[in-house]
Write an enzyme that holds these catalytic residues in place. Structure first.
Site, PDB file in Angstrom:
ATOM      1  N   HIS A  55      60.157 -11.337  10.086  1.00 14.27           N
ATOM      2  CA  HIS A  55      60.108 -12.718  10.556  1.00 14.27           C
ATOM      3  C   HIS A  55      60.949 -13.669   9.714  1.00 14.27           C
ATOM      4  O   HIS A  55      61.089 -14.834  10.068  1.00 14.27           O
ATOM      5  CB  HIS A  55      58.662 -13.224  10.602  1.00 14.27           C
ATOM      6  CG  HIS A  55      58.074 -13.440   9.241  1.00 14.27           C
ATOM      7  ND1 HIS A  55      57.654 -12.403   8.444  1.00 14.27           N
ATOM      8  CD2 HIS A  55      57.864 -14.563   8.529  1.00 14.27           C
ATOM      9  CE1 HIS A  55      57.205 -12.876   7.300  1.00 14.27           C
ATOM     10  NE2 HIS A  55      57.322 -14.190   7.315  1.00 14.27           N
TER      11      HIS A  55
HETATM   12  C1  UD1 Z   1      55.417 -19.050   7.898  1.00 15.97           C
HETATM   13  C2  UD1 Z   1      55.771 -19.225   6.429  1.00 15.97           C
HETATM   14  C3  UD1 Z   1      56.184 -17.885   5.850  1.00 15.97           C
HETATM   15  C4  UD1 Z   1      55.132 -16.830   6.097  1.00 15.97           C
HETATM   16  C5  UD1 Z   1      54.849 -16.775   7.584  1.00 15.97           C
HETATM   17  C6  UD1 Z   1      53.800 -15.772   7.940  1.00 15.97           C
HETATM   18  C7  UD1 Z   1      56.792 -21.370   5.829  1.00 15.97           C
HETATM   19  C8  UD1 Z   1      58.043 -22.032   5.419  1.00 15.97           C
HETATM   20  N1  UD1 Z   1      56.915 -20.112   6.265  1.00 15.97           N
HETATM   21  O1  UD1 Z   1      56.587 -18.662   8.576  1.00 15.97           O
HETATM   22  O2  UD1 Z   1      56.374 -18.018   4.462  1.00 15.97           O
HETATM   23  O3  UD1 Z   1      55.599 -15.589   5.640  1.00 15.97           O
HETATM   24  O4  UD1 Z   1      54.415 -18.071   8.019  1.00 15.97           O
HETATM   25  O5  UD1 Z   1      53.648 -15.669   9.319  1.00 15.97           O
HETATM   26  O6  UD1 Z   1      55.745 -21.950   5.725  1.00 15.97           O
HETATM   27  N2  UD1 Z   1      54.433 -19.885  16.105  1.00 15.97           N
HETATM   28  C9  UD1 Z   1      53.619 -19.587  17.157  1.00 15.97           C
HETATM   29  N3  UD1 Z   1      52.272 -19.586  16.939  1.00 15.97           N
HETATM   30  C10 UD1 Z   1      51.725 -19.865  15.758  1.00 15.97           C
HETATM   31  C11 UD1 Z   1      52.572 -20.184  14.682  1.00 15.97           C
HETATM   32  C12 UD1 Z   1      53.925 -20.172  14.867  1.00 15.97           C
HETATM   33  O7  UD1 Z   1      54.075 -19.312  18.250  1.00 15.97           O
HETATM   34  O8  UD1 Z   1      50.481 -19.843  15.626  1.00 15.97           O
HETATM   35  C13 UD1 Z   1      55.904 -19.853  16.311  1.00 15.97           C
HETATM   36  C14 UD1 Z   1      56.486 -21.188  16.614  1.00 15.97           C
HETATM   37  O9  UD1 Z   1      57.470 -21.033  17.573  1.00 15.97           O
HETATM   38  C15 UD1 Z   1      57.097 -21.614  15.306  1.00 15.97           C
HETATM   39  C16 UD1 Z   1      57.499 -20.274  14.695  1.00 15.97           C
HETATM   40  O10 UD1 Z   1      56.512 -19.360  15.139  1.00 15.97           O
HETATM   41  O11 UD1 Z   1      58.169 -22.464  15.497  1.00 15.97           O
HETATM   42  C17 UD1 Z   1      57.539 -20.300  13.199  1.00 15.97           C
HETATM   43  O12 UD1 Z   1      56.283 -20.740  12.644  1.00 15.97           O
HETATM   44  P1  UD1 Z   1      56.234 -21.454  11.204  1.00 15.97           P
HETATM   45  O13 UD1 Z   1      54.838 -21.687  10.787  1.00 15.97           O
HETATM   46  O14 UD1 Z   1      57.158 -22.608  11.188  1.00 15.97           O
HETATM   47  O15 UD1 Z   1      56.885 -20.404  10.236  1.00 15.97           O
HETATM   48  P2  UD1 Z   1      56.700 -18.823  10.140  1.00 15.97           P
HETATM   49  O16 UD1 Z   1      57.983 -18.196  10.513  1.00 15.97           O
HETATM   50  O17 UD1 Z   1      55.457 -18.364  10.812  1.00 15.97           O
END
Ligand code: UD1
Length: 399
Positions: A207
């Site tokens: 990811h």
């Molecule tokens: C975040 C953390 C990362 C961690 C990861 C674990 C930061 C900078 N990054 O990254 O360190 O390893 O979590 O998963 O904080 N989304 C969903 N559903 C959710 C959450 C996210 O669909 O419940 C999708 C959304 O499109 C979002 C994308 O995932 O834009 C990224 O989510 P985000 O929390 O921004 O960062 P992660 O890549 O999950």
């Protein structure tokens, strides 16, 4: 008098770390705990399911920030967290790991003069292209009590000029959760769900922006994994951000590389435990695979968790398809590292965390200097010796 402590959880890896610390704080009977969920992760598969599996109670406050750019997400968390701190006025906040929620809440607390405890302090990849590295640096700079999970944490903090008296080696709270769930993990036969034979499949998780945001890199990695899957079927629980990037590529992938929705915590552990190999860019999975003694190919050029390479099973292979495939073939041929026990990864890290937090807050309340050795409790004397930890005089106390 009970210490009022506010715990912050925001994203999936946080929940696994919060659960044992919450239990350990409750067990001491000297804390009143407020649990805040920022809502950084919100899907059932990324959040609600983890709360239930890990036995975490409903959060007292949910900031429901959701997804957005880094700046917007961080700002939203700060805006919504500030009134919570102002009304709760805890003795300290406890933040975990390196996600945006961690740094955002630390910034708010610091400006309101509320002391901060950082669980998993001091880890550094020395790679500022990683958003998590920025979060680690900011959070550690603002935290008064730094609880480390591996020896590199202490080394890095001392090199940055942090005093010995602010650092307590507690070990890895993520491993506490794994050990807490071991019986359930061992009872689960992942093959039953996915038609996979124990020891004859691999698991993939990806990811990180560095692997999934550039279409050329992602395509190269996926095609490499497809070639590996011709030898050993690979199960790939796909993170939502990765799913969106794969869909955008429009690749048609063969059936041996099996893309499935994110799995729950126990299934993730069981899948790793039964795997011949794990491909990952997750920090937590490098640690879990190391603890479970399963070969782990880490698709990153560096790691903030060097102990997983030194004593664990992780090998850094970056995202070059040739390097990944060569390392995979070597594992198939029987050439891989066996894990050695990692100091303080013993299932009792959260107890040490709770003891340290209590000692730190007690010292502030009584105006006595904080002694991290005493505060770390009784469990870790031998492990400390194994780590060669020595200390000079110490005088710090919470601000
Ligand atoms: C975040 C953390 C990362 C961690 C990861 C674990 C930061 C900078 N990054 O990254 O360190 O390893 O979590 O998963 O904080 N989304 C969903 N559903 C959710 C959450 C996210 O669909 O419940 C999708 C959304 O499109 C979002 C994308 O995932 O834009 C990224 O989510 P985000 O929390 O921004 O960062 P992660 O890549 O999950």
């Amino acid at each position: 008098m009970a210490h009022h402590v506010l715990l912050v959880a925001g994203a999936r890896p946080n929940f696994i770390k919060v659960a044992p610390v919450l239990r350990a704080l409750d067990a001491r009977g000297t804390f009143r705990v407020t649990l805040v969920h920022t809502g950084q992760h919100y899907d059932e598969a990324m959040s609600g399911g983890f709360f239930r599996t890990l036995g975490i109670p409903e959060p007292d406050v949910n900031l429901s920030v959701g997804s957005a750019s880094h700046a917007v997400q961080t700002a939203r968390i700060m805006e919504r967290f500030e009134p919570v701190i102002e009304s709760e006025r805890p003795a300290c906040i406890v933040v975990f790991g390196d996600v945006n929620s961690t740094a955002a809440c630390a910034l708010v607390a610091a400006k309101l003069l509320v002391p901060i405890v950082h669980v998993e302090a001091g880890l550094r990849s020395f790679d500022r292209t990683m958003p998590e590295e920025i979060n680690r640096i900011v959070t550690d700079a603002l935290s008064g009590l730094l609880l480390t999970s591996e020896p590199a944490g202490r080394r890095n903090l001392l090199a940055e000029g942090r005093p010995e008296a602010a650092i307590v080696d507690i070990g890895n709270v993520m491993i506490d959760s794994l050990e807490h769930m071991r019986a359930q993990m061992e009872a689960l036969e992942p093959g039953r769900h996915h038609g996979l034979a124990r020891g004859r499949y691999g698991v993939v998780t990806l990811h990180r922006p560095s692997n999934v945001d550039d279409p050329t890199v992602l395509q190269g990695v996926l095609q490499c994994l497809e070639r590996c899957a011709a030898d050993v079927p690979l199960l790939f629980p796909v993170h939502p951000r990765t799913r969106a990037r794969i869909d955008a590529l429009g690749l048609s992938l063969g059936s041996a590389l099996r893309l499935v929705d994110p799995v729950d915590y126990i299934e993730s552990l069981a899948l790793q435990a039964g795997a011949a190999v794990v491909f990952t860019d997750s920090g937590g999975i490098q640690e879990e695979a190391s603890h479970l003694d399963v070969p782990c190919l880490t698709l990153r050029p560096n790691t903030e968790r060097p102990i997983t390479v030194e004593l664990g099973t992780s090998t850094l292979v970056g995202n070059d398809p040739v390097a990944i495939e060569q390392a995979f073939l070597a594992i198939l041929a029987g050439s891989y590292k066996k894990a050695s026990p990692i100091p303080l990864w013993d299932g009792h890290a959260a107890e040490r965390a709770a003891a340290a937090i209590e000692g730190w807050l007690d010292s502030a309340a009584s105006d006595r200097p904080f002694d991290p050795d005493t505060a770390a409790g009784r469990h870790d004397t031998r492990a400390r010796e194994a780590l060669g930890v020595q200390r000079a005089g110490r005088t710090s106390k919470p601000r």
